[in-house]
Design a protein around this motif. Sequence first.
Motif, PDB file in Angstrom:
ATOM      1  N   CYS A   1       0.801  -1.225   0.000  1.00 24.45           N
ATOM      2  CA  CYS A   1       0.000   0.000   0.000  1.00 24.45           C
ATOM      3  C   CYS A   1       0.834   1.275   0.000  1.00 24.45           C
ATOM      4  O   CYS A   1       0.285   2.380   0.137  1.00 24.45           O
ATOM      5  CB  CYS A   1      -0.937   0.001   1.206  1.00 24.45           C
ATOM      6  SG  CYS A   1      -0.046  -0.197   2.785  1.00 24.45           S
TER       7      CYS A   1
ATOM      8  N   LYS B   1       0.744   1.918  10.910  1.00 20.47           N
ATOM      9  CA  LYS B   1      -0.362   0.974  11.018  1.00 20.47           C
ATOM     10  C   LYS B   1      -0.167  -0.198  10.057  1.00 20.47           C
ATOM     11  O   LYS B   1      -0.436  -1.358  10.405  1.00 20.47           O
ATOM     12  CB  LYS B   1      -1.683   1.677  10.716  1.00 20.47           C
ATOM     13  CG  LYS B   1      -2.129   2.658  11.786  1.00 20.47           C
ATOM     14  CD  LYS B   1      -3.413   3.350  11.379  1.00 20.47           C
ATOM     15  CE  LYS B   1      -3.830   4.386  12.410  1.00 20.47           C
ATOM     16  NZ  LYS B   1      -5.085   5.090  12.004  1.00 20.47           N
ATOM     17  N   ALA B   2       0.322   0.106   8.845  1.00 16.69           N
ATOM     18  CA  ALA B   2       0.544  -0.950   7.858  1.00 16.69           C
ATOM     19  C   ALA B   2       1.646  -1.899   8.329  1.00 16.69           C
ATOM     20  O   ALA B   2       1.537  -3.127   8.164  1.00 16.69           O
ATOM     21  CB  ALA B   2       0.892  -0.331   6.509  1.00 16.69           C
TER      22      ALA B   2
ATOM     23  N   LYS C   1      -1.581   9.815  -1.597  1.00 21.69           N
ATOM     24  CA  LYS C   1      -2.485  10.550  -0.710  1.00 21.69           C
ATOM     25  C   LYS C   1      -1.793  11.714  -0.018  1.00 21.69           C
ATOM     26  O   LYS C   1      -2.348  12.821   0.097  1.00 21.69           O
ATOM     27  CB  LYS C   1      -3.065   9.588   0.335  1.00 21.69           C
ATOM     28  CG  LYS C   1      -4.208  10.201   1.136  1.00 21.69           C
ATOM     29  CD  LYS C   1      -4.912   9.149   1.966  1.00 21.69           C
ATOM     30  CE  LYS C   1      -6.107   9.749   2.699  1.00 21.69           C
ATOM     31  NZ  LYS C   1      -6.833   8.745   3.502  1.00 21.69           N
TER      32      LYS C   1
ATOM     33  N   ASN D   1      -0.189   6.164   9.025  1.00 21.18           N
ATOM     34  CA  ASN D   1      -0.728   5.101   8.178  1.00 21.18           C
ATOM     35  C   ASN D   1       0.339   4.050   7.877  1.00 21.18           C
ATOM     36  O   ASN D   1       0.039   2.836   7.826  1.00 21.18           O
ATOM     37  CB  ASN D   1      -1.278   5.675   6.879  1.00 21.18           C
ATOM     38  CG  ASN D   1      -2.575   6.423   7.088  1.00 21.18           C
ATOM     39  OD1 ASN D   1      -3.330   6.119   8.035  1.00 21.18           O
ATOM     40  ND2 ASN D   1      -2.845   7.407   6.233  1.00 21.18           N
TER      41      ASN D   1
ATOM     42  N   ALA E   1      -0.462  12.134   9.128  1.00 22.56           N
ATOM     43  CA  ALA E   1      -1.339  11.015   8.795  1.00 22.56           C
ATOM     44  C   ALA E   1      -0.601   9.995   7.935  1.00 22.56           C
ATOM     45  O   ALA E   1      -0.801   8.779   8.071  1.00 22.56           O
ATOM     46  CB  ALA E   1      -2.570  11.532   8.066  1.00 22.56           C
TER      47      ALA E   1
ATOM     48  N   PHE F   1      -0.317   5.370  -0.176  1.00 23.21           N
ATOM     49  CA  PHE F   1      -0.025   6.361   0.869  1.00 23.21           C
ATOM     50  C   PHE F   1       0.741   7.561   0.284  1.00 23.21           C
ATOM     51  O   PHE F   1       0.496   8.711   0.661  1.00 23.21           O
ATOM     52  CB  PHE F   1       0.802   5.718   1.988  1.00 23.21           C
ATOM     53  CG  PHE F   1       0.050   4.687   2.789  1.00 23.21           C
ATOM     54  CD1 PHE F   1      -1.339   4.667   2.805  1.00 23.21           C
ATOM     55  CD2 PHE F   1       0.736   3.740   3.540  1.00 23.21           C
ATOM     56  CE1 PHE F   1      -2.043   3.717   3.558  1.00 23.21           C
ATOM     57  CE2 PHE F   1       0.047   2.798   4.299  1.00 23.21           C
ATOM     58  CZ  PHE F   1      -1.344   2.775   4.301  1.00 23.21           C
TER      59      PHE F   1
END
Length: 231
Positions: free
Chosen positions: A200, A223-224, A207, A220, A216, A204
């Motif tokens: 991902c 978290k991944a 984004k 993120n 953020a 990211f």
Amino acid sequence: MANVKTEDEIILFEREMKEFWTKLKSVYGTEQISQTLALRDSCKESIKVLSDKWSKKLKEGDLMIDKIQEYSNEILQQSQRISENQEHLTEIKSNVNQEEEQKKGLTDSIQELKEELMKKKEIISSKNKATKLRVERLCKSKVLFEERLGLEIRRIHNEQLQFVFRHIDHKDPDKPYVFTLSINEQGDYEVTSCTPPLDCIAEFQLKVRETNNFSAFVANIRKAFTALSYK
């Protein structure tokens, strides 16, 4: 017999000549004959003088004609040289004009390059300022990230930042999860490496370019990495 006849003829001719002169003297007189002979000699002498004089004049005329011809040849040669020099001068002028045009074109090109270089310098300077500001903001966030997310931020070669997460794998809290971030020529964030790799990461990256929400973005990725540690 022939010789005798010839001698007789000569004797006869001489006799006739004597008779002729005798008659001539009797008719004109000795004085007139002498005058005639003197006039004849005078005429011969005058003719000879005139002949010599005209012969000299003719020679002088021939010399004059030769001189005129020589001068004509010299004038012709000079005219040819002048014509050649004029052609050469015209060629030189043409070359000078071409060189001036080339010089003007070169000057214009140099000016264009200078202006283009100045624009590029301004763009680079603007990008460098933007990059510097982003790096400074990232560095200011370093303490916050380290304290709350167990994150270490290192500045490495080529003005890149390396993000090292720990306390992700509950089995091995010191195991590092790393990604490297740079700012490309367009001034956008770009992930240059990620260990272990995340499927991902491209999403990211896109984004954060759209939102410019860097906090953020980092959260993120953490978290991944965390989700990956449980697989």
